[in-house]
Every structure is written in structure tokens, then in C-alpha cells.
Design a protein around this motif. Structure first.
Motif, PDB file in Angstrom:
ATOM      1  N   LEU A 316       0.812  -1.214   0.000  1.00 25.78           N
ATOM      2  CA  LEU A 316       0.000   0.000   0.000  1.00 25.78           C
ATOM      3  C   LEU A 316       0.848   1.268   0.000  1.00 25.78           C
ATOM      4  CD1 LEU A 316      -2.638  -1.113   2.684  1.00 25.78           C
ATOM      5  CD2 LEU A 316      -2.932  -1.080   0.195  1.00 25.78           C
ATOM      6  N   VAL A 317       2.174   1.101   0.031  1.00 24.10           N
ATOM      7  CA  VAL A 317       3.075   2.257   0.061  1.00 24.10           C
ATOM      8  C   VAL A 317       3.085   2.953  -1.293  1.00 24.10           C
ATOM      9  CG1 VAL A 317       5.491   2.970   0.282  1.00 24.10           C
ATOM     10  CG2 VAL A 317       4.531   1.289   1.871  1.00 24.10           C
ATOM     11  N   ASN A 318       2.964   4.288  -1.269  1.00 20.90           N
ATOM     12  CA  ASN A 318       3.046   5.071  -2.506  1.00 20.90           C
ATOM     13  C   ASN A 318       4.321   5.918  -2.493  1.00 20.90           C
ATOM     14  OD1 ASN A 318       2.528   7.208  -0.762  1.00 20.90           O
ATOM     15  ND2 ASN A 318       0.340   7.274  -1.266  1.00 20.90           N
ATOM     16  N   ASP A 319       4.390   6.902  -3.354  1.00 25.27           N
ATOM     17  CA  ASP A 319       5.611   7.706  -3.478  1.00 25.27           C
ATOM     18  C   ASP A 319       5.635   8.924  -2.567  1.00 25.27           C
ATOM     19  OD1 ASP A 319       6.608   5.994  -5.427  1.00 25.27           O
ATOM     20  OD2 ASP A 319       5.624   7.100  -7.057  1.00 25.27           O
ATOM     21  N   ASP A 320       4.629   9.099  -1.715  1.00 23.84           N
ATOM     22  CA  ASP A 320       4.578  10.277  -0.847  1.00 23.84           C
ATOM     23  C   ASP A 320       5.801  10.330   0.078  1.00 23.84           C
ATOM     24  OD1 ASP A 320       2.211  10.992  -1.980  1.00 23.84           O
ATOM     25  OD2 ASP A 320       0.941  10.314  -0.318  1.00 23.84           O
ATOM     26  N   ALA A 321       6.224  11.544   0.392  1.00 23.62           N
ATOM     27  CA  ALA A 321       7.390  11.732   1.268  1.00 23.62           C
ATOM     28  C   ALA A 321       7.111  11.259   2.693  1.00 23.62           C
ATOM     29  CB  ALA A 321       7.800  13.201   1.269  1.00 23.62           C
ATOM     30  N   PHE A 322       5.843  11.231   3.065  1.00 22.14           N
ATOM     31  CA  PHE A 322       5.417  10.766   4.390  1.00 22.14           C
ATOM     32  C   PHE A 322       4.389   9.657   4.139  1.00 22.14           C
ATOM     33  CE2 PHE A 322       4.874  12.403   8.933  1.00 22.14           C
ATOM     34  CZ  PHE A 322       4.246  11.249   9.383  1.00 22.14           C
ATOM     35  N   ILE A 323       4.743   8.430   4.507  1.00 28.04           N
ATOM     36  CA  ILE A 323       3.889   7.269   4.216  1.00 28.04           C
ATOM     37  C   ILE A 323       2.762   7.172   5.239  1.00 28.04           C
ATOM     38  CG2 ILE A 323       3.814   4.749   4.006  1.00 28.04           C
ATOM     39  CD1 ILE A 323       6.858   4.929   3.323  1.00 28.04           C
ATOM     40  N   SER A 402      -8.497  14.320   5.050  1.00 29.75           N
ATOM     41  CA  SER A 402      -8.003  15.674   5.310  1.00 29.75           C
ATOM     42  C   SER A 402      -6.671  15.628   6.070  1.00 29.75           C
ATOM     43  CB  SER A 402      -9.040  16.488   6.094  1.00 29.75           C
ATOM     44  OG  SER A 402      -9.321  15.896   7.338  1.00 29.75           O
ATOM     45  N   PHE A 403      -6.518  14.625   6.955  1.00 27.92           N
ATOM     46  CA  PHE A 403      -5.261  14.455   7.687  1.00 27.92           C
ATOM     47  C   PHE A 403      -4.128  14.160   6.694  1.00 27.92           C
ATOM     48  CE2 PHE A 403      -2.156  11.538   9.586  1.00 27.92           C
ATOM     49  CZ  PHE A 403      -1.710  12.288  10.662  1.00 27.92           C
ATOM     50  N   LYS A 404      -4.380  13.240   5.771  1.00 35.66           N
ATOM     51  CA  LYS A 404      -3.358  12.907   4.777  1.00 35.66           C
ATOM     52  C   LYS A 404      -2.988  14.125   3.934  1.00 35.66           C
ATOM     53  CE  LYS A 404      -5.126   9.390   2.561  1.00 35.66           C
ATOM     54  NZ  LYS A 404      -5.151   8.289   1.556  1.00 35.66           N
ATOM     55  N   MET A 405      -3.998  14.893   3.559  1.00 32.53           N
ATOM     56  CA  MET A 405      -3.740  16.069   2.728  1.00 32.53           C
ATOM     57  C   MET A 405      -2.922  17.118   3.479  1.00 32.53           C
ATOM     58  SD  MET A 405      -3.959  17.310  -0.231  1.00 32.53           S
ATOM     59  CE  MET A 405      -5.112  16.097  -0.941  1.00 32.53           C
ATOM     60  N   LYS A 406      -3.241  17.310   4.754  1.00 35.95           N
ATOM     61  CA  LYS A 406      -2.491  18.288   5.546  1.00 35.95           C
ATOM     62  C   LYS A 406      -1.036  17.868   5.703  1.00 35.95           C
ATOM     63  CE  LYS A 406      -2.579  20.955   9.835  1.00 35.95           C
ATOM     64  NZ  LYS A 406      -3.284  21.261  11.108  1.00 35.95           N
ATOM     65  N   VAL A 407      -0.827  16.554   5.930  1.00 36.64           N
ATOM     66  CA  VAL A 407       0.542  16.046   6.041  1.00 36.64           C
ATOM     67  C   VAL A 407       1.293  16.276   4.724  1.00 36.64           C
ATOM     68  CG1 VAL A 407       1.936  13.940   6.232  1.00 36.64           C
ATOM     69  CG2 VAL A 407       0.037  14.329   7.815  1.00 36.64           C
ATOM     70  N   LYS A 408       0.630  15.947   3.604  1.00 36.29           N
ATOM     71  CA  LYS A 408       1.267  16.094   2.294  1.00 36.29           C
ATOM     72  C   LYS A 408       1.619  17.552   2.018  1.00 36.29           C
ATOM     73  CE  LYS A 408       0.754  14.400  -2.428  1.00 36.29           C
ATOM     74  NZ  LYS A 408      -0.075  13.570  -3.334  1.00 36.29           N
ATOM     75  N   LYS A 410       2.157  19.943   4.211  1.00 31.92           N
ATOM     76  CA  LYS A 410       3.203  20.416   5.120  1.00 31.92           C
ATOM     77  C   LYS A 410       4.571  19.846   4.731  1.00 31.92           C
ATOM     78  CE  LYS A 410       4.067  21.189  10.046  1.00 31.92           C
ATOM     79  NZ  LYS A 410       3.575  20.995  11.437  1.00 31.92           N
ATOM     80  N   MET A 411       4.589  18.630   4.188  1.00 32.80           N
ATOM     81  CA  MET A 411       5.857  18.007   3.801  1.00 32.80           C
ATOM     82  C   MET A 411       6.520  18.702   2.621  1.00 32.80           C
ATOM     83  SD  MET A 411       6.861  15.564   5.774  1.00 32.80           S
ATOM     84  CE  MET A 411       8.053  14.674   4.768  1.00 32.80           C
ATOM     85  N   VAL A 412       5.771  19.509   1.890  1.00 31.52           N
ATOM     86  CA  VAL A 412       6.351  20.247   0.764  1.00 31.52           C
ATOM     87  C   VAL A 412       7.504  21.121   1.234  1.00 31.52           C
ATOM     88  CG1 VAL A 412       5.899  22.037  -0.950  1.00 31.52           C
ATOM     89  CG2 VAL A 412       4.238  20.204  -0.601  1.00 31.52           C
ATOM     90  N   ASN A 413       7.394  21.641   2.453  1.00 30.17           N
ATOM     91  CA  ASN A 413       8.416  22.547   2.988  1.00 30.17           C
ATOM     92  C   ASN A 413       9.439  21.835   3.876  1.00 30.17           C
ATOM     93  OD1 ASN A 413       7.129  24.888   1.845  1.00 30.17           O
ATOM     94  ND2 ASN A 413       5.573  24.701   3.462  1.00 30.17           N
ATOM     95  N   VAL A 414       9.399  20.503   3.856  1.00 26.38           N
ATOM     96  CA  VAL A 414      10.326  19.727   4.691  1.00 26.38           C
ATOM     97  C   VAL A 414      11.306  18.982   3.797  1.00 26.38           C
ATOM     98  CG1 VAL A 414      10.539  17.822   6.322  1.00 26.38           C
ATOM     99  CG2 VAL A 414       8.624  19.437   6.526  1.00 26.38           C
TER     100      VAL A 414
END
Length: 521
Positions: A316-323, A402-408, A410-414
Motif C-alpha cells: 500500500l506504500v506510494n511515493d509520498d514523502a510521508f507514508i 483531510s489528515f493525509k492532505m495536511k501532512v502532504k 506540510k511536507m512540501v516545505n520539509v
């Protein structure tokens, strides 16, 4: 090979401490200061004297309970540290002939630590004093209820103190520097030492908990681990958990004993961690053998379930910086283990959620250089706790997207730096028996003083063979033996370099330098 190869100029350290380059490079690799180096080289095995005023108050209150024939209750925790701390405290009270009881909470039904239900149960059974071990510092409501019910509470814990309590608090934060890094069982050991003096079993239990809770191995912790490793051979219950009865190392504790103690609380409705306290204190060999088989069976079931969960989760892992992964069939008690494995392998932070009691309960594990707790601290969560590398949290089911979207967002700046394992460059000439004997004296390795990987390029291979039709073994010059248990290495007959851990292998009273190969090319 994805390793950062490092080397150091260590001439000054070699001269100052009269050690080999191998040892000096190990010190620099771990960033040790002068005080820490001298602790590693010190043969000291005596405990420091703990003159903490709160420790004295706790001891006085326990002795008061003995004098007044009061009943004392030990409130434990369900992980390795909490179980060992409970066993230390319960055994201490037994030896003092103080009437006592204890309880390890069910992680699924009770949650973590002392709560109001437990306090009410204690009151109903007529206890006069509660001693928390490895918990209690944040149990504000439960402590308030205990006060209303006229039950005294000694809070012994090592988790962060966030506000001052009216209770007696025995905590490493309040102690002198020698004791700052104690785990929960290490704190329980301080009370036991003052109450009954030294006890070999207590040394061993505190040692296991110190390794299990990944505490830094300096100051009093270093002495606790060294003492416990020497004394473990007296106790059949611990030897059975280790699965061996000689040459037990800190790695055996970390990879054999600790997971078994932790596994009992991870399987819902199938096991009771309270049994582990009885097991650790048991002297009847027949009972020990019977219970240890049951513990092994549960641990094997835990491993099998973990593998099934991992196999599903990794898909289920995708390419997102935060899994972030969610599955209703996952086991709540195992999500942290699986998240940790995925984070390590994918080199990205990972949270795994499972639906429970109308919520999504998650466990997260981070990677080097990323503070997950700080990252999530401003999120609107139902519950949240943990530290930089591991968190527990809960969100409403409808908030998952919405939690996943907020994490994604925020990770743009990390930015997380590329994560590579490090290996120290050495030469074959460094691997003499004299140098390895000096290196072996550096044990125990652990948190804050990691056993390094070494990289060798200049080797001459004298012999090559395949063991059991799958493992590669080389014999290098000077009879140095190097073996790989990675079956993917089978076709490599003349490696340009190898990376591995070093040690001494003894067979039929003949000692040779050995290398356990982790990688090669």
C-alpha cells in the motif's frame, strides 16, 4: 552499496587513551566526549550512591507501610520496561514481607498507565499505598482520585515531567547526573537498592529494561547493563527467554528477550502480561519451562502476524514523502512494529492506522533527522503522544483524507537528507587479535555508543567456500574469517570491498578475527 564511508585521524586519541586506531575510531564515530570515553574504558561495576531526597521520601513511605502493616499496590506498564520494573518492585515488597498486589494494564482495554478505574479497584480492595512504575507522571485524573480516596501514591517514572505533582515523585530528571538516563526499571532499582540492598535478579531485570527501552548506555545505565549481563546465568527464566545459556550479549537481550516480553501485550485477547511478572520471579524449573514455551509460541504468532501485516502494508506504500497507511484488518498492537520496518526500509516517516472503537488509531515511526512529534504537534488530533522518532495518535474516521492532505501539504516545505548507513574505513592490518581483544572490551554497545560497521578494501582472499549451499565464507590473510548470511551474495567470489561487523570467533580453543559481512561489491 549505499554507505557513507568515513575515516578519522585518531593519532591524538590513541596517544591520550593508549588505545588502538580501531578503538579510537569507534570513539570518534560515536562522538564520545572525554567523560564518556573514560566510562567506556573503566572497569567499574559498583553502583553510584543515589542521595536523591525524593528517593529517600519514597523509601521512608514504603518502610512506614511495612511498620503499619499497610497494603501496597504496584501499578505497572505493559512493555518490557514496565514489566521488569513491576517485577523488581513486587519482589522487593515480598522480601520486605509487605502485603502487596500488582497490575499490568491491558493495552487494548485499559490503555497506558494508571487510570481512574485502576485507582477505584485499588480502593475497593483496601490498599493504602500505590507505587507506579514506568508510568504515572501524567496520570493527573487518577492521582487526583487517589487523593480523594485517601490513598497515597509514589510516582516512579522516567517520562517527561510536564507539571509539578503533589505526590512523592521518584524520577531521573530530579536526580544527579549519574542517574539522568534511567528507564522505569532503573528507577525501581534505585528504590530496591535503598530498601533491601543489592539483588542479582533485580540487576538483570533492570539491564533487560535498559536495553529494551533503548536508553543511553552511559553513567549508571552502563553499570546496570554490565552487571546484569554478568549475572544473568543464574536465572533459568531469563536463559530460556534468551534461548541460550552462554556468551549472552546485549544483542541477545535486544533481539531475543525484549521482543518476547513485549509481544505478550501486543496480541489482543490472547495473552496477559501480568503472567510475565510471575514468570520473571519464578524459581520452579518445571513452571519456567512450561511458561517459556507458551511465551515462545505467542512470540512466534506475533512474528507471523507482523509478517502478514508487513506484506500487506508494503503493497500500500506510494511515493509520498510521508507514508500513511490505513487498513481495518491490521492488529492495533503490531502497527508500530510494521511502521518501524517500513520507515527503515523506505527511508521515509510512516504512520499506520487501524480502525478501533469508532476512531482511527495510529502508530508512527520516523527516520533520522525528522522529528515526527514536532511535525504533528499542531494537528487537531483526538489523542497524541510520543517523541521525535515514535508517536501514537488517534483521529476521527471521517478526518482521514483531510489528515493525509495536511501532512502532504506540510511536507512540501520539509527536506529530509538522504539517509545512508555509515561505515568506518579500516585496513586489514588493523584486524589483529590484540586489537580485537581491546575492541571487545568496549562492550556493552547500545544507544549512544553504537557498534559500528567497518569497511575494508585492501583484503587478500586466501580461500573461498560456500556453506550449506547458500552462505559465502572467505578466509582473508592472517586467518581472518569473513562470512555473509545474505544469500544474494552467493555469486560474489572476489569482492572489491566488504562492509561488516567485527568480532572474535573461537573454535576448539583457537581464536580468529571474524567479520560478519553486511554488504559487499
Amino acid at each position: 552499496m549505499d554507505y557513507q564511508i568515513i575515516d578519522y585521524d585518531v593519532n591524538d586519541i590513541c596517544l591520550k587513551y593508549q588505545v588502538s586506531e580501531l578503538v579510537a575510531k569507534t570513539f570518534v564515530y560515536n562522538g564520545l566526549n572525554d567523560r564518556q570515553i573514560r566510562q567506556v574504558l573503566d572497569d567499574r561495576s559498583e553502583y553510584h550512591e543515589n542521595d536523591d531526597i525524593n528517593l529517600k521520601k519514597a523509601v521512608d513511605r514504603i518502610l512506614e507501610a511495612k511498620a503499619k502493616k499497610q497494603k501496597v499496590f504496584v501499578a505497572g506498564d505493559y512493555d518490557c520496561d514496565g514489566i521488569c520494573a513491576t517485577a523488581i518492585m513486587k519482589n522487593t515488597l515480598d522480601l520486605l514481607k509487605i502485603e502487596n498486589g500488582y497490575y499490568i494494564p491491558d493495552r487494548f482495554k485499559d490503555g497506558y498507565g494508571l487510570n481512574c478505574n485502576i485507582v477505584q479497584m485499588v480502593a475497593d480492595k483496601g490498599y493504602d499505598l500505590i507505587i507506579t512504575v514506568d508510568n504515572g507522571i501524567k496520570a493527573y485524573e487518577a492521582l487526583e482520585l487517589a487523593s480523594k480516596l485517601n490513598i497515597d501514591v509514589i510516582v516512579s517514572d522516567h517520562h517527561i515531567i510536564e507539571k509539578e505533582l503533589d505526590n512523592i515523585v521518584v524520577h531521573p530528571q530530579l536526580m544527579s547526573d549519574d542517574f539522568k538516563g534511567l528507564c522505569g526499571a532503573g528507577v525501581a532499582l534505585q528504590m530496591s537498592l535503598k530498601l533491601i540492598g543489592e539483588n542479582d535478579l533485580h540487576d538483570c531485570l533492570a539491564m533487560i529494561a535498559t536495553i529494551g527501552d533503548v536508553m543511553e548506555l552511559f553513567n549508571e545505565n552502563r553499570i546496570i547493563v554490565k552487571r546484569g549481563l554478568k549475572k544473568i546465568y543464574q536465572f533459568n527464566s531469563l536463559l530460556n527467554l534468551a534461548g541460550k545459556n552462554n556468551n549472552i550479549t546485549e544483542e541477545d537481550i535486544a533481539f531475543s528477550i525484549v521482543p518476547k516480553l513485549n509481544s505478550i501485550a501486543r496480541l489482543d485477547d490472547e495473552s496477559n502480561p501480568n503472567v510475565l511478572v510471575k514468570y520473571l520471579l519464578c524459581k520452579d524449573l518445571m513452571v519456567i519451562n512450561k511458561l517459556s514455551k507458551q511465551i515462545d509460541e505467542l512470540n512466534n504468532k506475533r512474528k507471523n502476524l507482523s509478517k502478514l501485516m508487513y506484506d500487506k502494508a508494503i503493497g500500500l506504500v506510494n511515493d509520498d514523502a510521508f507514508i500513511i497507511i490505513e487498513d481495518d484488518d491490521f492488529n492495533e498492537g503490531l502497527v508500530g512494529l510494521v511502521a518501524g520496518r517500513i520507515a527503515k526500509e523506505c527511508k521515509r516517516p510512516c504512520i499506520i492506522f487501524v480502525k478501533k472503537e469508532g476512531l482511527l488509531k495510529g502508530s508512527g515511526r520516523s527516520v533520522k533527522g525528522f522529528d515526527m512529534h514536532s511535525f504533528l504537534s499542531d494537528f487537531d488530533l483526538v489523542s497524541f503522544g510520543g517523541h521525535a522518532q515514535a508517536v501514537g495518535l488517534a483521529i476521527n474516521v471521517e478526518d482521514f483524507d483531510s489528515f493525509k492532505m495536511k501532512v502532504k501539504d506540510k511536507m512540501v516545505n520539509v527536506e529530509i537528507s538522504d539517509i545512508y548507513d555509515e561505515a568506518i574505513a579500516i585496513k586489514t592490518k588493523d584486524l589483529t587479535l590484540d586489537n580485537l581483544n581491546q575492541f571487545e572490551k568496549l562492550h556493552p554497545f547500545g544507544q549512544g555508543f553504537n557498534k559500528p560497521l567497518f569497511m575494508i578494501k585492501d583484503m587478500i582472499i586466501d580461500k573461498y567456500q560456500i556453506l550449506k549451499d547458500k552462505y559465502i565464507k572467505f578466509e582473508l590473510e592472517s586467518k581472518i574469517q569473513a562470512i555473509s548470511f545474505n544469500t544474494s551474495h552467493k555469486g560474489i567470489t572476489s569482492p572489491k570491498c566488504i562492509v561488516g561487523q567485527i568480532g572474535i570467533n573461537e573454535f576448539r580453543s583457537i581464536k580468529n578475527v571474524s567479520i560478519q559481512i553486511k554488504d559487499m561489491e
